[in-house]
Design a protein around this motif. Structure first.
Motif, PDB file in Angstrom:
ATOM      1  N   VAL A  58       0.907  -1.150  -0.107  1.00  0.00           N
ATOM      2  CA  VAL A  58       0.109   0.097   0.110  1.00  0.00           C
ATOM      3  C   VAL A  58       0.802   1.388   0.080  1.00  0.00           C
ATOM      4  O   VAL A  58       0.623   2.208  -0.715  1.00  0.00           O
ATOM      5  N   LEU A  59       1.880   1.240   0.894  1.00  0.00           N
ATOM      6  CA  LEU A  59       2.914   2.286   0.863  1.00  0.00           C
ATOM      7  C   LEU A  59       3.395   2.656  -0.685  1.00  0.00           C
ATOM      8  O   LEU A  59       3.609   3.598  -1.006  1.00  0.00           O
ATOM      9  N   ASP A  60       3.856   1.269  -1.182  1.00  0.00           N
ATOM     10  CA  ASP A  60       4.638   1.568  -2.458  1.00  0.00           C
ATOM     11  C   ASP A  60       3.593   2.086  -3.682  1.00  0.00           C
ATOM     12  O   ASP A  60       3.862   3.062  -4.332  1.00  0.00           O
ATOM     13  N   ASP A  61       2.473   1.655  -3.678  1.00  0.00           N
ATOM     14  CA  ASP A  61       1.244   2.154  -4.341  1.00  0.00           C
ATOM     15  C   ASP A  61       0.989   3.713  -4.163  1.00  0.00           C
ATOM     16  O   ASP A  61       1.127   4.570  -4.863  1.00  0.00           O
ATOM     17  N   ALA A  62       0.928   4.091  -2.723  1.00  0.00           N
ATOM     18  CA  ALA A  62       0.580   5.524  -2.680  1.00  0.00           C
ATOM     19  C   ALA A  62       1.750   6.473  -2.962  1.00  0.00           C
ATOM     20  O   ALA A  62       1.915   7.505  -3.525  1.00  0.00           O
ATOM     21  N   ARG A 104      12.755   1.255   3.404  1.00  0.00           N
ATOM     22  CA  ARG A 104      12.842   1.266   1.820  1.00  0.00           C
ATOM     23  C   ARG A 104      12.999   2.800   1.569  1.00  0.00           C
ATOM     24  O   ARG A 104      12.174   3.708   2.293  1.00  0.00           O
ATOM     25  N   TYR A 105      14.077   3.241   0.655  1.00  0.00           N
ATOM     26  CA  TYR A 105      14.349   4.376   0.133  1.00  0.00           C
ATOM     27  C   TYR A 105      13.521   4.792  -1.011  1.00  0.00           C
ATOM     28  O   TYR A 105      13.386   3.856  -1.760  1.00  0.00           O
ATOM     29  N   ALA A 164      11.398   5.364   4.304  1.00  0.00           N
ATOM     30  CA  ALA A 164      10.039   5.012   5.051  1.00  0.00           C
ATOM     31  C   ALA A 164      10.408   4.016   5.770  1.00  0.00           C
ATOM     32  O   ALA A 164      11.083   2.823   5.316  1.00  0.00           O
ATOM     33  N   MET A 165       9.874   3.877   7.068  1.00  0.00           N
ATOM     34  CA  MET A 165      10.185   2.902   8.039  1.00  0.00           C
ATOM     35  C   MET A 165       8.916   2.408   8.499  1.00  0.00           C
ATOM     36  O   MET A 165       8.141   3.212   9.385  1.00  0.00           O
ATOM     37  N   LEU A 166       8.554   1.225   8.153  1.00  0.00           N
ATOM     38  CA  LEU A 166       7.126   0.532   8.571  1.00  0.00           C
ATOM     39  C   LEU A 166       7.604  -0.535   9.550  1.00  0.00           C
ATOM     40  O   LEU A 166       8.025  -1.452   9.493  1.00  0.00           O
TER      41      LEU A 166
END
Length: 151
Positions: A32-36, A58-59, A71-73
């Motif tokens: 979801v983060l990647d899509d956004a 992920r950078y 981004a740190m999930l």
């Protein structure tokens, strides 16, 4: 409005201000983060890595603003922190294959990028590739020396 659309909306608003303020959002999976991020023009430039505490990292890079973020999930809580990252820190942490992906996105006139890319390219090369790189580097040095003599 679905939960995913709501999360994407919150991300898009926060990403516009990322240069000024870090953000935290409640997110389900990394996809979801990647899509956004992709919806707002941010490209993932690193693989997803997991830290010792289970946080996914992920950078991302935004070609329009020329900014990097990390981004740190937290998988357990679903909390995602997104912070502005310095170019040199990101470049040092990327592997050579990740740098090759980034090379297609950025202005390659960055001194830090050229230096780190060259170092990692040499480290990743073997045999014939290494010989070709050394030959190319020597040719560039020779051309620079000729140009200096002409001055």
């Amino acid at each position: 409005m679905t939960i995913i659309e709501s999360i994407k909306g919150e991300l898009l608003t926060g990403l516009k201000l990322i240069a000024y303020k870090n953000m935290t959002v409640q997110i389900p999976p990394m996809a979801v983060l990647d899509d956004a991020m992709q919806a707002d023009g941010w490209s993932a430039v690193s693989d997803v890595t997991r830290s010792d505490d289970g946080t996914l990292h992920r950078y991302y890079y935004d070609t329009a603003q020329k900014n990097y973020v990390l981004a740190m999930l937290n998988v357990e809580t679903g909390v995602c922190d997104i912070v502005k990252a310095e170019e040199s820190d990101v470049l040092e942490k990327l592997s050579f294959p990740e740098l090759k992906v980034l090379a297609g996105l950025i202005d390659k006139k960055s001194v830090a990028f050229i230096r780190i890319y060259s170092e990692k390219e040499l480290a990743a090369a073997s045999g014939e590739e290494l010989d070709a790189l050394n030959e190319r580097n020597q040719k560039m040095i020779d051309e620079a020396e000729v140009a200096l003599r002409k001055r």
